[in-house]
Design an enzyme around this catalytic site. Sequence first.
Site, PDB file in Angstrom:
ATOM      1  N   THR A  46      13.458   1.704  -0.892  1.00  8.11           N
ATOM      2  CA  THR A  46      14.761   1.537  -0.259  1.00  8.11           C
ATOM      3  C   THR A  46      15.848   1.306  -1.302  1.00  8.11           C
ATOM      4  O   THR A  46      16.947   1.875  -1.217  1.00  8.11           O
ATOM      5  CB  THR A  46      14.731   0.342   0.705  1.00  8.11           C
ATOM      6  N   TYR A 109      12.483   3.328  13.106  1.00  5.06           N
ATOM      7  CA  TYR A 109      13.252   3.930  14.200  1.00  5.06           C
ATOM      8  C   TYR A 109      12.396   4.251  15.428  1.00  5.06           C
ATOM      9  O   TYR A 109      12.771   3.947  16.545  1.00  5.06           O
ATOM     10  CB  TYR A 109      13.997   5.197  13.726  1.00  5.06           C
ATOM     11  N   TYR A 135       3.874  -1.309   3.506  1.00  4.37           N
ATOM     12  CA  TYR A 135       5.185  -1.951   3.369  1.00  4.37           C
ATOM     13  C   TYR A 135       5.698  -2.307   4.752  1.00  4.37           C
ATOM     14  O   TYR A 135       6.010  -1.429   5.547  1.00  4.37           O
ATOM     15  CB  TYR A 135       6.134  -0.998   2.639  1.00  4.37           C
ATOM     16  N   ARG A 140      14.365  -3.430   8.733  1.00  4.31           N
ATOM     17  CA  ARG A 140      14.778  -2.028   8.588  1.00  4.31           C
ATOM     18  C   ARG A 140      14.050  -1.093   9.546  1.00  4.31           C
ATOM     19  O   ARG A 140      14.583  -0.056   9.917  1.00  4.31           O
ATOM     20  CB  ARG A 140      14.545  -1.562   7.143  1.00  4.31           C
ATOM     21  N   LYS A 164       3.115  -5.061   0.958  1.00  2.23           N
ATOM     22  CA  LYS A 164       4.405  -5.630   0.584  1.00  2.23           C
ATOM     23  C   LYS A 164       5.027  -6.139   1.877  1.00  2.23           C
ATOM     24  O   LYS A 164       5.439  -5.358   2.738  1.00  2.23           O
ATOM     25  CB  LYS A 164       5.312  -4.583  -0.069  1.00  2.23           C
ATOM     26  N   ILE A 206       7.292  -7.237  -5.209  1.00  7.51           N
ATOM     27  CA  ILE A 206       8.030  -6.027  -5.560  1.00  7.51           C
ATOM     28  C   ILE A 206       9.492  -6.397  -5.363  1.00  7.51           C
ATOM     29  O   ILE A 206       9.962  -6.569  -4.242  1.00  7.51           O
ATOM     30  CB  ILE A 206       7.621  -4.817  -4.720  1.00  7.51           C
TER      31      ILE A 206
END
Length: 294
Positions: A46, A109, A135, A140, A164, A206
Amino acid sequence: MTKFIGTGVALITPFNADLSIDFNALEQLVEYNIANGTDYLVISGTTGESVTVTAEEKKQLIKFICNINKGRLPIVVGIGGNNTANIIAEIKATDFSEIDGILSVSPYYSKPTQEGIYQHFKAIAKVAPKPIILYNVPGRTSSNMSPETTFRLAKDFDNIVAVKEAGNNVHQYLELLRTKPKDFLVLSGDDDLALGVALAGGSGVISVIGQALPKEFSEMIRLGIAGKAKEAYDIHYKLMPITGMIFSENNPSGIKAVLEGLNISKSHVRLPLVEATDKLKNIIKNELNLLGKS
């Protein structure tokens, strides 16, 4: 998977004023991190503005960074999204000869169920030639990958080696650490919680801010993993203000403002993101002065 223990950094993609990739700045950023203690590099996350980098540009970034790195640090590449078939096609088309791992975000989404998330990563695991770091970033993706789904995947697929976790949810971190398989890695994706996660049994981070302050941040994480809380928190408290600053408007505009203040790269971003405001840039500049970095 000891190569993913410690501090990985989610590299920005530096841009010139015309928004083409600034490869000179990228080389400087990579060398700066290698020289200052970063443990591995993450490309096309990202923070790298992956959603506005073209497929051809992504190939160029991977090739360029691998050529600069020359095997000095492990490299992880972000390959994820909400179209499972496209991700599989990209994996099959990618040259992994100099890549050590894949970072793959939970589908965004579409808001799949836990079973949908499981089936998505199952399909990816079946074709991935390198270890996979899951992840989870609910802020998000608009959906949370539960610890149960994470560990179901870890149990069923040997090449799923880490997660992550970036939900800024302390309880979920602790649940992951409490119930994880022995060799499975829990990595923080939240810079502000990274030390606490390391002290609680996590394997590292990370990081976004880590690429700007790699010496300090990576040392903090090493101390945390070693259980040296007092020494680690001494660093954490020094870095707290600037860590909060870089996320106050958007990511990666904040970290790009820091890197501009360090004369590593410019603060240009691609729409729909916009550059950090002058107010934030000035606050960041003042904080870098306090840290002795400008």
